[in-house]
Design a protein around this motif. Structure first.
Motif, PDB file in Angstrom:
ATOM      1  N   GLY A   1      32.502  58.630  55.972  1.00 30.97           N
ATOM      2  CA  GLY A   1      33.803  58.212  55.464  1.00 30.97           C
ATOM      3  C   GLY A   1      34.855  59.284  55.633  1.00 30.97           C
TER       4      GLY A   1
ATOM      5  N   GLY B   1      30.395  56.463  47.712  1.00 33.30           N
ATOM      6  CA  GLY B   1      31.414  55.436  47.873  1.00 33.30           C
ATOM      7  C   GLY B   1      31.840  54.861  46.539  1.00 33.30           C
ATOM      8  N   GLY B   2      32.994  54.219  46.544  1.00 38.56           N
ATOM      9  CA  GLY B   2      33.519  53.648  45.319  1.00 38.56           C
ATOM     10  C   GLY B   2      33.092  52.208  45.121  1.00 38.56           C
TER      11      GLY B   2
ATOM     12  N   SER C   1      37.098  61.633  41.415  1.00 35.72           N
ATOM     13  CA  SER C   1      38.336  60.856  41.531  1.00 35.72           C
ATOM     14  C   SER C   1      39.308  61.318  40.467  1.00 35.72           C
TER      15      SER C   1
ATOM     16  N   SER D   1      34.555  52.550  38.301  1.00 32.79           N
ATOM     17  CA  SER D   1      34.717  53.874  38.915  1.00 32.79           C
ATOM     18  C   SER D   1      35.130  54.918  37.886  1.00 32.79           C
TER      19      SER D   1
ATOM     20  N   THR E   1      42.767  57.604  53.378  1.00 38.98           N
ATOM     21  CA  THR E   1      41.482  57.181  53.919  1.00 38.98           C
ATOM     22  C   THR E   1      41.432  55.653  53.931  1.00 38.98           C
TER      23      THR E   1
ATOM     24  N   ARG F   1      39.509  53.841  52.294  1.00 40.52           N
ATOM     25  CA  ARG F   1      39.329  53.399  50.907  1.00 40.52           C
ATOM     26  C   ARG F   1      40.678  53.206  50.217  1.00 40.52           C
TER      27      ARG F   1
ATOM     28  N   PHE G   1      42.431  50.208  51.595  1.00 39.65           N
ATOM     29  CA  PHE G   1      41.818  48.993  51.052  1.00 39.65           C
ATOM     30  C   PHE G   1      42.332  48.699  49.646  1.00 39.65           C
ATOM     31  N   LEU G   2      42.410  49.736  48.802  1.00 38.34           N
ATOM     32  CA  LEU G   2      42.892  49.538  47.436  1.00 38.34           C
ATOM     33  C   LEU G   2      44.361  49.111  47.430  1.00 38.34           C
TER      34      LEU G   2
END
Length: 260
Positions: A17, A93-94, A143, A156, A191, A193, A196-197
């Motif tokens: 990642g 990963g989240g 995070s 998370s 990134t 991720r 995506f969020l």
């Protein structure tokens, strides 16, 4: 500046990642032999190829962190090729975006195993080798949600915070063995991720993703997302020069979190 880690062996989890790959490449540039763990053979091999092309040494491992029974075999393969693990970068990963309430116990259990229990078990597997050398580095990427909870990331926020308590406790247990244990908190790093969020939030609110990203950047002191390479420089924590830093929680967030 020589970080004093040339010739050491590192295991980087989530190395396929954005964040894990950046850290692995930064370690390799310092002369560290890097074992790369990730679920996708393609992404892990890509990171491996980049490291080898730059003159480094890397070992790609297709590794699903949810499978605890595979830990010993994977670490054994690293030890056979490179020797005992000196530097461990825990990076998982989240989970999916969810509120904190209304989640099935099975969902909590599934993500606890892959995000928390796997990290603890892998660390326990490599600690004896570090103790035997009287030197080691355990760096856990978490995070910013552990300091300022992020909306709709209930699982998370909760599970990553548990690793902070574990890390701080472990730091006191292994400090006399020359091992440091630290937590690093990424903010909004560019990134897949984060993309995506942003897309998920845009879909929920029926707004353009560019508007969502702009609003996020507006609350960051540097007014931009961080680059993975900037986060990769957390490798400095693996340095011999960082030998007096342990039990710390370090933010790399461009000034996103405004609290102390």
């Amino acid at each position: 500046m020589d970080l004093g880690v040339r010739g050491k062996t590192a295991l980087v989890l989530g190395a396929g990642g954005g964040l894990g790959s950046a850290i692995a490449k930064a370690l390799a540039l310092e002369g560290v032999r890097v074992a790369l763990a990730g679920r996708s053979s393609w992404s892990v091999q890509r990171t491996c190829d980049d490291i080898v092309a730059s003159g480094g040494e890397a070992l790609p491992l297709v590794w699903d962190l949810a499978g605890l029974s595979a830990i010993d075999a994977h670490v054994g393969a690293i030890e056979a090729k490179f020797g005992l693990v000196d530097i461990l970068v825990n990076n998982s990963g989240g989970p999916p975006s969810t509120p904190a309430s209304g989640q099935y116990p099975e969902c909590w259990s599934k993500h606890f195993q892959s995000m928390v229990l796997s990290i603890i078990a892998i660390t326990d597997r490599v600690l004896p080798g570090m103790r035997s050398k009287k030197w080691g580095r355990v760096i856990t990427s978490s995070s910013s949600g552990v300091v300022a909870p992020i909306s709709n990331l209930g699982i998370s926020n909760a599970l990553r915070l548990s690793l902070v308590g574990w890390s701080k406790t472990l730091a006191r247990e292994v400090g006399r063995d020359g091992i440091t244990v630290n937590i690093v908190l990424p903010g909004r790093i560019a990134t897949p991720r984060i993309a995506f969020l942003d897309e998920q939030k845009a879909n929920r609110e029926g707004r353009p993703v560019e508007q969502i990203a702009a609003e996020s950047m507006n609350v960051i002191a540097l007014s931009r997302y961080g680059e993975p390479e900037e986060y990769g420089d957390t490798v400095a924590l693996a340095s011999q020069r960082a030998s007096y830093m342990t039990g710390s929680v370090i933010r790399i967030d461009g000034g996103l979190i405004t609290s102390n």
